[in-house]
Design a protein around this motif. Structure first.
Motif, PDB file in Angstrom:
ATOM      1  N   ALA A   1     -36.489 -33.627 -53.056  1.00 16.64           N
ATOM      2  CA  ALA A   1     -37.942 -33.501 -52.949  1.00 16.64           C
ATOM      3  C   ALA A   1     -38.250 -32.431 -51.913  1.00 16.64           C
ATOM      4  N   VAL A   2     -38.886 -31.350 -52.342  1.00 18.48           N
ATOM      5  CA  VAL A   2     -39.176 -30.211 -51.462  1.00 18.48           C
ATOM      6  C   VAL A   2     -40.656 -30.241 -51.090  1.00 18.48           C
ATOM      7  N   VAL A   3     -40.939 -30.432 -49.817  1.00 19.59           N
ATOM      8  CA  VAL A   3     -42.322 -30.537 -49.336  1.00 19.59           C
ATOM      9  C   VAL A   3     -42.808 -29.148 -48.916  1.00 19.59           C
TER      10      VAL A   3
ATOM     11  N   LEU B   1     -42.562 -40.722 -55.297  1.00 22.29           N
ATOM     12  CA  LEU B   1     -41.253 -40.065 -55.382  1.00 22.29           C
ATOM     13  C   LEU B   1     -40.506 -40.529 -56.627  1.00 22.29           C
ATOM     14  N   PRO B   2     -39.880 -39.610 -57.360  1.00 22.14           N
ATOM     15  CA  PRO B   2     -39.036 -40.029 -58.479  1.00 22.14           C
ATOM     16  C   PRO B   2     -37.903 -40.929 -57.989  1.00 22.14           C
ATOM     17  N   PRO B   3     -37.501 -41.914 -58.772  1.00 20.75           N
ATOM     18  CA  PRO B   3     -36.471 -42.861 -58.311  1.00 20.75           C
ATOM     19  C   PRO B   3     -35.123 -42.206 -58.029  1.00 20.75           C
ATOM     20  N   GLN B   4     -34.868 -41.050 -58.638  1.00 24.30           N
ATOM     21  CA  GLN B   4     -33.572 -40.396 -58.438  1.00 24.30           C
ATOM     22  C   GLN B   4     -33.538 -39.492 -57.213  1.00 24.30           C
ATOM     23  N   THR B   5     -34.611 -39.510 -56.400  1.00 21.25           N
ATOM     24  CA  THR B   5     -34.653 -38.652 -55.217  1.00 21.25           C
ATOM     25  C   THR B   5     -33.549 -39.031 -54.225  1.00 21.25           C
ATOM     26  N   ALA B   6     -32.767 -38.041 -53.829  1.00 20.25           N
ATOM     27  CA  ALA B   6     -31.639 -38.276 -52.921  1.00 20.25           C
ATOM     28  C   ALA B   6     -31.840 -37.635 -51.555  1.00 20.25           C
ATOM     29  N   TRP B   7     -32.794 -36.715 -51.432  1.00 15.31           N
ATOM     30  CA  TRP B   7     -32.961 -35.973 -50.180  1.00 15.31           C
ATOM     31  C   TRP B   7     -34.382 -35.447 -50.104  1.00 15.31           C
ATOM     32  N   ILE B   8     -34.906 -35.326 -48.885  1.00 18.75           N
ATOM     33  CA  ILE B   8     -36.216 -34.728 -48.650  1.00 18.75           C
ATOM     34  C   ILE B   8     -36.020 -33.474 -47.797  1.00 18.75           C
TER      35      ILE B   8
ATOM     36  N   LEU C   1     -34.842 -30.140 -58.506  1.00 23.28           N
ATOM     37  CA  LEU C   1     -35.876 -30.164 -57.480  1.00 23.28           C
ATOM     38  C   LEU C   1     -37.143 -30.843 -57.986  1.00 23.28           C
ATOM     39  N   ASN C   2     -37.852 -31.457 -57.067  1.00 23.76           N
ATOM     40  CA  ASN C   2     -39.194 -31.964 -57.315  1.00 23.76           C
ATOM     41  C   ASN C   2     -40.075 -31.426 -56.186  1.00 23.76           C
ATOM     42  N   LEU C   3     -41.077 -30.603 -56.511  1.00 23.36           N
ATOM     43  CA  LEU C   3     -41.906 -29.965 -55.494  1.00 23.36           C
ATOM     44  C   LEU C   3     -43.088 -30.862 -55.152  1.00 23.36           C
ATOM     45  N   VAL C   4     -43.333 -31.014 -53.851  1.00 22.32           N
ATOM     46  CA  VAL C   4     -44.443 -31.826 -53.360  1.00 22.32           C
ATOM     47  C   VAL C   4     -45.312 -30.921 -52.507  1.00 22.32           C
ATOM     48  N   SER C   5     -46.521 -30.640 -52.974  1.00 22.77           N
ATOM     49  CA  SER C   5     -47.393 -29.683 -52.298  1.00 22.77           C
ATOM     50  C   SER C   5     -48.550 -30.395 -51.606  1.00 22.77           C
ATOM     51  N   LEU C   6     -48.816 -30.001 -50.355  1.00 23.65           N
ATOM     52  CA  LEU C   6     -49.922 -30.590 -49.603  1.00 23.65           C
ATOM     53  C   LEU C   6     -51.270 -30.013 -50.016  1.00 23.65           C
ATOM     54  N   ARG C   7     -51.239 -28.853 -50.664  1.00 20.99           N
ATOM     55  CA  ARG C   7     -52.479 -28.197 -51.067  1.00 20.99           C
ATOM     56  C   ARG C   7     -52.341 -27.646 -52.479  1.00 20.99           C
ATOM     57  N   HIS C   8     -53.482 -27.508 -53.145  1.00 16.25           N
ATOM     58  CA  HIS C   8     -53.517 -26.833 -54.436  1.00 16.25           C
ATOM     59  C   HIS C   8     -53.523 -25.322 -54.203  1.00 16.25           C
ATOM     60  N   PRO C   9     -53.086 -24.552 -55.198  1.00 19.59           N
ATOM     61  CA  PRO C   9     -53.043 -23.094 -55.016  1.00 19.59           C
ATOM     62  C   PRO C   9     -54.432 -22.507 -54.890  1.00 19.59           C
ATOM     63  N   THR C  10     -54.544 -21.453 -54.091  1.00 22.66           N
ATOM     64  CA  THR C  10     -55.815 -20.739 -53.926  1.00 22.66           C
ATOM     65  C   THR C  10     -55.731 -19.314 -54.455  1.00 22.66           C
ATOM     66  N   ASP C  11     -54.512 -18.791 -54.623  1.00 20.92           N
ATOM     67  CA  ASP C  11     -54.354 -17.437 -55.153  1.00 20.92           C
ATOM     68  C   ASP C  11     -54.648 -17.429 -56.655  1.00 20.92           C
ATOM     69  N   LYS C  12     -55.340 -16.405 -57.117  1.00 21.75           N
ATOM     70  CA  LYS C  12     -55.663 -16.294 -58.534  1.00 21.75           C
ATOM     71  C   LYS C  12     -54.464 -15.802 -59.345  1.00 21.75           C
TER      72      LYS C  12
ATOM     73  N   LYS D   1     -38.477 -24.174 -62.708  1.00 20.90           N
ATOM     74  CA  LYS D   1     -38.703 -25.257 -63.665  1.00 20.90           C
ATOM     75  C   LYS D   1     -39.139 -26.567 -63.011  1.00 20.90           C
ATOM     76  N   ALA D   2     -39.014 -26.678 -61.709  1.00 21.54           N
ATOM     77  CA  ALA D   2     -39.294 -27.942 -61.026  1.00 21.54           C
ATOM     78  C   ALA D   2     -40.745 -28.370 -61.217  1.00 21.54           C
ATOM     79  N   PRO D   3     -40.979 -29.663 -61.464  1.00 24.70           N
ATOM     80  CA  PRO D   3     -42.353 -30.161 -61.536  1.00 24.70           C
ATOM     81  C   PRO D   3     -42.992 -30.158 -60.150  1.00 24.70           C
ATOM     82  N   VAL D   4     -44.328 -30.117 -60.123  1.00 23.87           N
ATOM     83  CA  VAL D   4     -45.058 -30.088 -58.857  1.00 23.87           C
ATOM     84  C   VAL D   4     -45.986 -31.297 -58.786  1.00 23.87           C
ATOM     85  N   ASN D   5     -45.911 -32.017 -57.683  1.00 21.45           N
ATOM     86  CA  ASN D   5     -46.829 -33.121 -57.424  1.00 21.45           C
ATOM     87  C   ASN D   5     -47.748 -32.718 -56.283  1.00 21.45           C
ATOM     88  N   TYR D   6     -49.047 -32.632 -56.560  1.00 21.81           N
ATOM     89  CA  TYR D   6     -50.012 -32.250 -55.537  1.00 21.81           C
ATOM     90  C   TYR D   6     -50.547 -33.504 -54.858  1.00 21.81           C
ATOM     91  N   LEU D   7     -50.271 -33.619 -53.559  1.00 20.32           N
ATOM     92  CA  LEU D   7     -50.789 -34.748 -52.793  1.00 20.32           C
ATOM     93  C   LEU D   7     -52.284 -34.559 -52.535  1.00 20.32           C
TER      94      LEU D   7
END
Length: 422
Positions: free
Chosen positions: A6-8, A118-125, A34-45, A55-61
């Motif tokens: 999980a990449v924050v 977090l996905p159940p297969q997460t092994a590291w942050i 990888l599973n990407l965890v973003s604290l913010r939504h994108p602002t760049d157009k 290819k990693a999915p993104v979860n926006y907190l």
């Protein structure tokens, strides 16, 4: 079950953080899931092409907790049932006493949501930046009981209090950082300095292939102006106000044109400075642009200038990737001896370095290289050789891959060592 990291991230995707995208793609191609965890939504157009390859999915907190109360409530009730919740709560309350801000509360709320989702297969942050993303990673790791690590860069190091850096470094399994000065500073704050590793970002040389640059004949005379380029956000630490002031003091006999690429909060203020100094016909600010546009502009330019400084709040550059990119394309560079820049640019050898905020010295350095294309070419060739021998991203990535493997996170073997240009 496939192990996932999980990449924050503070925000994703971001045009100004192509070095992070480069690392993410390389980790995927090394076989990591990888599973990407973003604290913010994108602002760049716009997006860089590399973002479409990841290819990693993104979860926006939730950016603000009150905007998504259901997710926050579910995160809280779920975390309350975990053994690590009260350990995380103690960490948070200890931090809150010393940093009683809404931002601190937001990070804990985001950690609750992250832990729940977090996905159940997460092994590291793994967090990029040792300030806010690292706080979320730390609280979440305590809740779910996973080991974690961090990549520290520049602003996050120099604008964070030492107590916070020290406690995070002593809590995580390891930390990587991208400059010698940052490495030494973080090591001085860690109980175990061996946990802090120097890993340069380097450059994906397949995306920045060698460019057979014809010998420049532009020397500031005639009708063909010397083309000066700056790439970087319009923020205090980039020193763009100093650069514009120095451009205005260049001899009137020199013919030049300056292009700036990058967004940033000071863009309007700098545009006003350009107008007040009467430079509207010789200076242009294009805003943020994707990587392929930056590459093409580098190839059309003669000189790259980035007069970095230490900002009032301590923020500063680490080793700006834009300098490495410029040198990879045979551009001579003018910069300052701030932070990790001296690890790339050697004054008088492969570029010129001037003191931060010294308008006269910066003016003289630019004038010297504007009027002397032969010297520009010599410095540019030395700079490109250094980049291609010491800052190849594939060789620097080996160190990061090894850290993950030694931590017990194994890549999928059938995807291991896939070349970056596959």
């Amino acid at each position: 079950m496939t192990q996932t990291i999980a990449v924050v991230l503070k925000g994703y995707p971001r045009l100004s953080e192509s070095f992070i995208a480069q690392e993410l793609l390389s980790l995927e191609r090394a076989g990591f899931h990888l599973n990407l965890v973003s604290l913010r939504h994108p602002t760049d157009k716009a997006r860089h092409p590399i973002h479409s390859e990841i290819k990693a999915p993104v979860n926006y907190l939730p950016e603000y907790l009150h905007e998504e109360p259901v997710r926050v409530f579910k995160g809280l009730t779920s975390s309350l049932r975990r053994r690590g919740f009260f350990q995380a709560l103690r960490l948070f309350l200890k931090d809150l006493v010393r940093d009683p801000t809404r931002n601190r509360v937001r990070r804990f709320g985001q950690a609750l949501v992250m832990a729940e989702e977090l996905p159940p297969q997460t092994a590291w942050i793994y967090a990029h930046f040792i300030h806010t993303p690292c706080s979320v990673a730390r609280y979440c790791s305590a809740i779910v009981g996973l080991d974690w690590s961090c990549s520290a860069h520049a602003k996050d190091i120099w604008t964070s209090p030492d107590w916070e850096l020290s406690e995070k470094l002593n809590d995580m399994s390891w930390c990587v950082t991208c400059t010698s000065v940052g490495h030494k500073h973080l090591q001085s704050l860690a109980n175990d300095p061996s946990r802090v590793h120097l890993v340069y970002h380097g450059l994906d040389l397949d995306r920045f292939p060698a460019f057979e640059r014809p010998a420049s004949t532009r020397d500031g005379t005639g009708n063909d102006p010397v083309r000066i380029l700056t790439v970087g956000r319009a923020v205090e630490k980039k020193g763009l106000d100093t650069l514009i002031a120095a451009l205005a003091q260049l001899p009137e006999t020199l013919n030049w044109r300056w292009t700036h690429i990058g967004g940033g909060v000071l863009k309007d203020k700098l545009a006003l400075q350009i107008k007040e100094l009467g430079l509207e016909n010789r200076a242009e600010m294009l805003g943020a642009k994707p990587q392929e546009f930056v590459l093409e502009t580098c190839r059309e330019s003669d000189l790259f200038v980035l007069p970095s400084r230490i900002a009032a709040d301590g923020d500063r550059d680490g080793l700006p990737n834009v300098l490495i990119e410029a040198q990879s394309q045979g551009l001579a560079c003018v910069s300052t001896p701030v932070s990790g820049i001296v690890e790339l640019v050697e004054d008088g050898v492969n570029g010129l370095l001037t003191p931060p905020d010294d308008v006269a010295r910066l003016r003289d350095a630019m004038a010297k290289l504007i009027s002397n294309p032969g010297l520009r070419d010599e410095m540019a060739q030395r700079g490109e050789r250094k980049v291609r021998t010491r800052f190849d991203h594939m060789s620097t990535m080996d160190d990061l891959v090894t850290l993950f493997e030694e931590s017990g996170v194994q890549p999928l073997k059938h995807r291991h060592a896939v070349p970056v240009d596959a």
